[in-house]
Design a protein around this motif. Structure first.
Motif, PDB file in Angstrom:
ATOM      1  N   ARG A 116      36.247  26.649  32.720  1.00 23.89           N
ATOM      2  CA  ARG A 116      37.531  27.050  32.983  1.00 23.89           C
ATOM      3  C   ARG A 116      37.636  27.958  34.071  1.00 23.89           C
ATOM      4  N   PHE A 117      36.807  28.818  34.449  1.00 21.63           N
ATOM      5  CA  PHE A 117      36.975  29.978  35.560  1.00 21.63           C
ATOM      6  C   PHE A 117      36.538  29.283  36.570  1.00 21.63           C
ATOM      7  N   ALA A 118      35.640  28.036  36.937  1.00 19.25           N
ATOM      8  CA  ALA A 118      35.098  27.965  37.944  1.00 19.25           C
ATOM      9  C   ALA A 118      35.919  26.615  38.706  1.00 19.25           C
ATOM     10  N   LEU A 119      36.383  25.830  38.060  1.00 20.69           N
ATOM     11  CA  LEU A 119      37.295  24.859  38.763  1.00 20.69           C
ATOM     12  C   LEU A 119      38.706  25.319  39.561  1.00 20.69           C
ATOM     13  N   PRO A 120      39.419  26.223  38.859  1.00 23.95           N
ATOM     14  CA  PRO A 120      40.450  26.879  39.657  1.00 23.95           C
ATOM     15  C   PRO A 120      39.739  27.711  40.725  1.00 23.95           C
ATOM     16  N   MET A 121      38.692  28.551  40.740  1.00 31.90           N
ATOM     17  CA  MET A 121      38.028  29.107  41.985  1.00 31.90           C
ATOM     18  C   MET A 121      37.919  28.193  43.129  1.00 31.90           C
ATOM     19  N   ILE A 122      37.387  26.774  42.401  1.00 29.21           N
ATOM     20  CA  ILE A 122      36.933  26.072  43.633  1.00 29.21           C
ATOM     21  C   ILE A 122      38.292  25.496  44.583  1.00 29.21           C
ATOM     22  N   MET A 123      39.187  25.146  43.670  1.00 28.10           N
ATOM     23  CA  MET A 123      40.286  24.797  44.228  1.00 28.10           C
ATOM     24  C   MET A 123      41.126  25.764  44.884  1.00 28.10           C
ATOM     25  N   VAL A 185      35.258  35.578  46.718  1.00 27.25           N
ATOM     26  CA  VAL A 185      34.005  36.257  46.540  1.00 27.25           C
ATOM     27  C   VAL A 185      34.324  37.774  45.677  1.00 27.25           C
ATOM     28  N   VAL A 186      35.369  38.625  45.906  1.00 27.52           N
ATOM     29  CA  VAL A 186      35.697  39.695  45.142  1.00 27.52           C
ATOM     30  C   VAL A 186      35.597  39.349  43.548  1.00 27.52           C
ATOM     31  N   MET A 187      36.682  38.658  43.357  1.00 29.71           N
ATOM     32  CA  MET A 187      36.896  37.914  42.019  1.00 29.71           C
ATOM     33  C   MET A 187      35.596  37.571  41.295  1.00 29.71           C
ATOM     34  N   LEU A 188      34.814  36.791  41.984  1.00 28.82           N
ATOM     35  CA  LEU A 188      33.316  36.293  41.307  1.00 28.82           C
ATOM     36  C   LEU A 188      32.405  37.596  41.079  1.00 28.82           C
ATOM     37  N   LEU A 189      32.339  38.422  42.181  1.00 22.49           N
ATOM     38  CA  LEU A 189      31.768  39.792  41.933  1.00 22.49           C
ATOM     39  C   LEU A 189      31.962  40.466  40.591  1.00 22.49           C
ATOM     40  N   VAL A 190      33.172  40.641  40.273  1.00 22.82           N
ATOM     41  CA  VAL A 190      33.955  41.513  39.248  1.00 22.82           C
ATOM     42  C   VAL A 190      33.727  40.445  37.897  1.00 22.82           C
ATOM     43  N   ARG A 191      33.926  39.355  38.087  1.00 24.93           N
ATOM     44  CA  ARG A 191      33.892  38.337  36.756  1.00 24.93           C
ATOM     45  C   ARG A 191      32.690  38.491  36.230  1.00 24.93           C
ATOM     46  N   PHE A 192      31.698  38.322  36.990  1.00 23.93           N
ATOM     47  CA  PHE A 192      30.189  38.052  36.497  1.00 23.93           C
ATOM     48  C   PHE A 192      29.503  39.399  36.439  1.00 23.93           C
ATOM     49  N   GLY A 193      30.271  40.396  36.599  1.00 25.47           N
ATOM     50  CA  GLY A 193      29.648  41.830  36.266  1.00 25.47           C
ATOM     51  C   GLY A 193      28.744  42.121  37.434  1.00 25.47           C
ATOM     52  N   ILE A 194      28.492  41.490  38.414  1.00 20.11           N
ATOM     53  CA  ILE A 194      27.630  42.173  39.464  1.00 20.11           C
ATOM     54  C   ILE A 194      27.978  43.408  40.101  1.00 20.11           C
ATOM     55  N   VAL A 195      29.462  43.578  40.595  1.00 21.89           N
ATOM     56  CA  VAL A 195      29.766  44.888  41.073  1.00 21.89           C
ATOM     57  C   VAL A 195      31.111  45.177  40.184  1.00 21.89           C
ATOM     58  N   SER A 196      31.342  46.425  39.821  1.00 19.63           N
ATOM     59  CA  SER A 196      32.445  46.855  39.051  1.00 19.63           C
ATOM     60  C   SER A 196      33.679  46.901  39.904  1.00 19.63           C
ATOM     61  N   LEU A 197      34.892  46.784  39.350  1.00 25.72           N
ATOM     62  CA  LEU A 197      36.209  46.821  40.282  1.00 25.72           C
ATOM     63  C   LEU A 197      36.322  48.331  40.896  1.00 25.72           C
ATOM     64  N   GLU A 198      35.841  49.238  40.375  1.00 22.25           N
ATOM     65  CA  GLU A 198      35.909  50.601  40.804  1.00 22.25           C
ATOM     66  C   GLU A 198      35.052  50.765  41.984  1.00 22.25           C
ATOM     67  N   LYS A 199      33.651  50.264  41.962  1.00 24.00           N
ATOM     68  CA  LYS A 199      32.953  50.306  43.088  1.00 24.00           C
ATOM     69  C   LYS A 199      33.383  49.663  44.376  1.00 24.00           C
ATOM     70  N   LEU A 200      33.993  48.130  44.127  1.00 22.92           N
ATOM     71  CA  LEU A 200      34.557  47.574  45.323  1.00 22.92           C
ATOM     72  C   LEU A 200      35.738  48.376  45.705  1.00 22.92           C
ATOM     73  N   ARG A 201      36.599  49.057  45.027  1.00 19.24           N
ATOM     74  CA  ARG A 201      37.808  50.084  45.413  1.00 19.24           C
ATOM     75  C   ARG A 201      37.255  51.129  46.340  1.00 19.24           C
ATOM     76  N   GLY A 202      35.956  51.635  45.814  1.00 15.51           N
ATOM     77  CA  GLY A 202      35.338  52.750  46.532  1.00 15.51           C
ATOM     78  C   GLY A 202      35.059  52.129  47.997  1.00 15.51           C
ATOM     79  N   PHE A 203      34.534  50.876  48.105  1.00 17.37           N
ATOM     80  CA  PHE A 203      33.846  50.274  49.158  1.00 17.37           C
ATOM     81  C   PHE A 203      34.893  49.863  50.231  1.00 17.37           C
ATOM     82  N   ARG A 204      36.216  50.210  49.896  1.00 18.01           N
ATOM     83  CA  ARG A 204      37.267  49.573  50.794  1.00 18.01           C
ATOM     84  C   ARG A 204      37.011  50.003  52.126  1.00 18.01           C
TER      85      ARG A 204
END
Length: 260
Positions: A116-123, A185-204
């Motif tokens: 359900r998550f993959a198909l909308p991301m592909i489109m 890429v950002v949403m996939l990193l957060v969705r699959f728990g590879i990088v937290s949203l807080e770390k991505l904000r700090g990486f801005r």
């Protein structure tokens, strides 16, 4: 003792032999090739390779003298360059079909919530790629050639070679199509728990520097095209951070209670 799959594992018992995976991969590749060939035949019938060259040459022709034309230095350039453009255009037209074949190949190995998550991301990724290419064609090329032509001396006739021109704009198409995938890429990193949203904000801040470095590498050495790539990448990074709040994987209540 016979193995009984866990009721929580919906993929249990769905494994296929390695040869079956190879057959499925072969079929999907054939479907991709057929899709591209159909697009090529359609483009050859209408509007034709020459018309495609005229379309992509519009940004630079707008900044050339009225009677000036692109030149073909190579002997085979009048044939090979339109063919190259037609093939690249066919791939772009068939992009949703190609991505669907990739999704169809990996879908049997995904859980239902991942499907359900993959198909909308592909489109969404396909749509963003088209937006990036349209941004290049309608804005970046016009401003870039306007900037470049201002530096041409009066004694120099700016008549670019069509092969080098096509190589430059195709590289820009690919660069912007990939750069516009930043939210995905950002949403996939957060969705699959590879990088937290807080770390991505700090990486801005680091990402802003990275975006300008990438733009300086993959675009021609002019300020317009570099800013046109770096600034949208930074904005799309913010869009990805904003959208990730809804796509972040929620922790179970029991797990939250145990962590508190």
């Amino acid at each position: 003792m016979a193995y009984s799959p866990s009721p929580d594992n919906e993929l249990a018992g769905t494994e296929q032999p390695f040869v079956q995976h190879l057959i499925e991969l072969r079929n999907r590749i054939i479907y991709c090739i057929v899709g591209v060939l159909v697009a090529i035949v359609g483009l050859a019938i209408w509007p034709g390779p020459s018309a495609l060259i005229d379309v992509i040459a519009m940004p630079i022709r707008a900044h050339m003298p009225p009677d000036a034309k692109l030149i073909a230095v190579g002997v085979l350039s009048p044939f090979l360059v339109p063919l190259k453009v037609m093939m690249m255009t066919a791939v772009l037209i068939a992009l949703p079909w190609l991505i669907f074949q990739v999704w169809a190949f990996v879908a049997p190995g995904l859980y239902s919530h991942e499907k359900r998550f993959a198909l909308p991301m592909i489109m969404l990724g396909s749509l963003l790629a088209y937006v990036g290419i349209a941004f290049v064609q309608l804005f970046v090329l016009d401003k870039m050639f306007e900037f470049i032509q201002k530096f041409a001396p009066q004694s120099v006739a700016a008549t670019p070679d069509v092969a080098s021109y096509v190589s430059v704009i195709l590289s820009l198409y690919i660069a912007f199509a990939l750069a516009f995938q930043v939210p995905i890429v950002v949403m996939l990193l957060v969705r699959f728990g590879i990088v937290s949203l807080e770390k991505l904000r700090g990486f801005r801040g680091y990402f802003i520097v990275l975006a300008f470095v990438i733009a300086a590498i993959v675009t021609p050495p002019d300020v317009i095209s570099q800013l046109s790539l770096a600034i949208p990448m930074c904005l799309l990074y913010e869009v990805g951070l904003f959208a990730s709040r809804w796509f972040a994987k929620k922790e179970p209540e029991g797990e939250e209670a145990s962590n508190s």
